[in-house]
Design a protein around this motif. Structure first.
Motif, PDB file in Angstrom:
ATOM      1  N   MET A   1      -7.119   7.345  10.841  1.00 28.80           N
ATOM      2  CA  MET A   1      -5.719   7.597  10.519  1.00 28.80           C
ATOM      3  C   MET A   1      -5.381   7.103   9.108  1.00 28.80           C
ATOM      4  N   ASP A   2      -5.898   5.946   8.721  1.00 26.41           N
ATOM      5  CA  ASP A   2      -5.634   5.434   7.371  1.00 26.41           C
ATOM      6  C   ASP A   2      -6.171   6.385   6.310  1.00 26.41           C
ATOM      7  N   TYR A   3      -7.340   6.974   6.548  1.00 25.59           N
ATOM      8  CA  TYR A   3      -7.885   7.934   5.597  1.00 25.59           C
ATOM      9  C   TYR A   3      -7.135   9.261   5.634  1.00 25.59           C
ATOM     10  N   LEU A   4      -6.669   9.679   6.807  1.00 26.02           N
ATOM     11  CA  LEU A   4      -5.868  10.907   6.884  1.00 26.02           C
ATOM     12  C   LEU A   4      -4.606  10.781   6.025  1.00 26.02           C
ATOM     13  N   LYS A   5      -3.968   9.618   6.083  1.00 22.67           N
ATOM     14  CA  LYS A   5      -2.716   9.411   5.346  1.00 22.67           C
ATOM     15  C   LYS A   5      -2.927   9.414   3.831  1.00 22.67           C
ATOM     16  N   THR A   6      -4.123   9.064   3.374  1.00 24.67           N
ATOM     17  CA  THR A   6      -4.331   8.898   1.940  1.00 24.67           C
ATOM     18  C   THR A   6      -5.215   9.974   1.307  1.00 24.67           C
ATOM     19  N   ASP A   7      -6.222  10.448   2.016  1.00 26.91           N
ATOM     20  CA  ASP A   7      -7.233  11.298   1.389  1.00 26.91           C
ATOM     21  C   ASP A   7      -7.274  12.736   1.880  1.00 26.91           C
ATOM     22  N   ALA A   8      -6.689  13.032   3.018  1.00 25.74           N
ATOM     23  CA  ALA A   8      -6.727  14.403   3.518  1.00 25.74           C
ATOM     24  C   ALA A   8      -5.820  15.271   2.644  1.00 25.74           C
ATOM     25  N   PRO A   9      -6.298  16.443   2.231  1.00 27.51           N
ATOM     26  CA  PRO A   9      -5.510  17.285   1.316  1.00 27.51           C
ATOM     27  C   PRO A   9      -4.393  18.059   2.024  1.00 27.51           C
ATOM     28  N   PHE A  10      -3.292  17.341   2.273  1.00 26.00           N
ATOM     29  CA  PHE A  10      -2.076  17.921   2.845  1.00 26.00           C
ATOM     30  C   PHE A  10      -0.910  17.600   1.926  1.00 26.00           C
TER      31      PHE A  10
ATOM     32  N   GLU B   1      12.608  17.034  -1.444  1.00 25.89           N
ATOM     33  CA  GLU B   1      11.475  16.730  -2.301  1.00 25.89           C
ATOM     34  C   GLU B   1      10.152  16.917  -1.567  1.00 25.89           C
ATOM     35  N   TRP B   2       9.104  17.069  -2.367  1.00 23.18           N
ATOM     36  CA  TRP B   2       7.767  16.920  -1.819  1.00 23.18           C
ATOM     37  C   TRP B   2       7.621  15.442  -1.495  1.00 23.18           C
ATOM     38  N   VAL B   3       7.067  15.125  -0.352  1.00 17.14           N
ATOM     39  CA  VAL B   3       6.962  13.740   0.087  1.00 17.14           C
ATOM     40  C   VAL B   3       5.797  13.077  -0.643  1.00 17.14           C
ATOM     41  N   SER B   4       6.082  11.962  -1.302  1.00 18.16           N
ATOM     42  CA  SER B   4       5.056  11.236  -2.056  1.00 18.16           C
ATOM     43  C   SER B   4       4.269  10.306  -1.153  1.00 18.16           C
ATOM     44  N   ALA B   5       3.059  10.034  -1.585  1.00 19.19           N
ATOM     45  CA  ALA B   5       2.231   9.051  -0.884  1.00 19.19           C
ATOM     46  C   ALA B   5       2.891   7.678  -1.011  1.00 19.19           C
ATOM     47  N   LYS B   6       2.620   6.825  -0.050  1.00 21.55           N
ATOM     48  CA  LYS B   6       3.218   5.487  -0.024  1.00 21.55           C
ATOM     49  C   LYS B   6       2.164   4.433  -0.354  1.00 21.55           C
ATOM     50  N   ASP B   7       2.587   3.410  -1.110  1.00 20.04           N
ATOM     51  CA  ASP B   7       1.677   2.313  -1.443  1.00 20.04           C
ATOM     52  C   ASP B   7       1.141   1.637  -0.187  1.00 20.04           C
ATOM     53  N   ALA B   8       1.969   1.558   0.844  1.00 21.05           N
ATOM     54  CA  ALA B   8       1.541   0.906   2.090  1.00 21.05           C
ATOM     55  C   ALA B   8       0.345   1.630   2.703  1.00 21.05           C
ATOM     56  N   ASP B   9       0.280   2.963   2.548  1.00 16.66           N
ATOM     57  CA  ASP B   9      -0.855   3.717   3.078  1.00 16.66           C
ATOM     58  C   ASP B   9      -2.131   3.383   2.318  1.00 16.66           C
ATOM     59  N   ASP B  10      -2.030   3.250   0.997  1.00 18.42           N
ATOM     60  CA  ASP B  10      -3.204   2.868   0.202  1.00 18.42           C
ATOM     61  C   ASP B  10      -3.667   1.465   0.558  1.00 18.42           C
ATOM     62  N   LYS B  11      -2.730   0.554   0.782  1.00 16.41           N
ATOM     63  CA  LYS B  11      -3.101  -0.812   1.166  1.00 16.41           C
ATOM     64  C   LYS B  11      -3.771  -0.839   2.535  1.00 16.41           C
ATOM     65  N   ALA B  12      -3.297  -0.007   3.464  1.00 12.63           N
ATOM     66  CA  ALA B  12      -3.913   0.047   4.789  1.00 12.63           C
ATOM     67  C   ALA B  12      -5.347   0.554   4.691  1.00 12.63           C
TER      68      ALA B  12
END
Length: 160
Positions: A120-129, A142-153
């Protein structure tokens, strides 16, 4: 794998239609006496304070499946999972609708928890969606931006 132990099952799908959580768990556990734990995570579309009519998810067909499959295969090896399922929906999803399902099975609970969290942590950060908001007031947000918390996880899974 030891003699007589079934190969791990890896299911990765990207689809517009909803999924049935019970059916997906059954598909991973049916006729398997080597499973001691099942962990599932279902991600839902949030209402965002009542302003959202839908969240539209786009992806690159083929590329997204390959990226998720690579991480799912790594999760199976890294945590000795007996199986893993990752289903990610695309298209317009209304608030309360299912977006993503991750199910991990393993002989022991910690491996199943870790495998599901890792994927799940990789889906939130690396999956191309890509996600775009559709507003109740009309138009799009807006297009939803990635969150820093996801990168930290995700960072907690880096090997040293």
């Amino acid at each position: 794998m030891t003699a007589g132990t079934p190969e791990p099952v890896v299911n990765v799908r990207i689809q517009t239609q909803d999924f049935d959580i019970s059916s997906e768990i059954d598909a991973l556990t049916r006729d398997r006496a080597d499973i001691g734990a099942v962990v599932s995570f279902t991600g839902l579309c949030r209402d965002e304070g009542g302003r959202l009519s839908a969240l539209e998810l786009e992806h690159y067909p083929g590329m997204a499946e390959r990226a998720i499959r690579t991480i799912a295969d790594e999760a199976v090896k890294r945590f000795a999972l007996t199986g893993i399922t990752a289903i990610h929906r695309h298209g317009a999803i209304p608030p309360g609708g299912n977006i993503v399902l991750v199910v991990a099975t393993a002989p022991h609970r910690q491996a199943a928890f870790d495998g599901a969290s890792f994927l799940m942590d990789y889906l939130k950060t690396d999956a191309p969606f890509w996600k775009k908001e559709h507003l109740k007031a009309g138009g799009t947000g807006e297009w939803v931006s990635a969150k820093d918390a996801d990168d930290k996880a995700k960072a907690r899974w880096r090997r040293t």
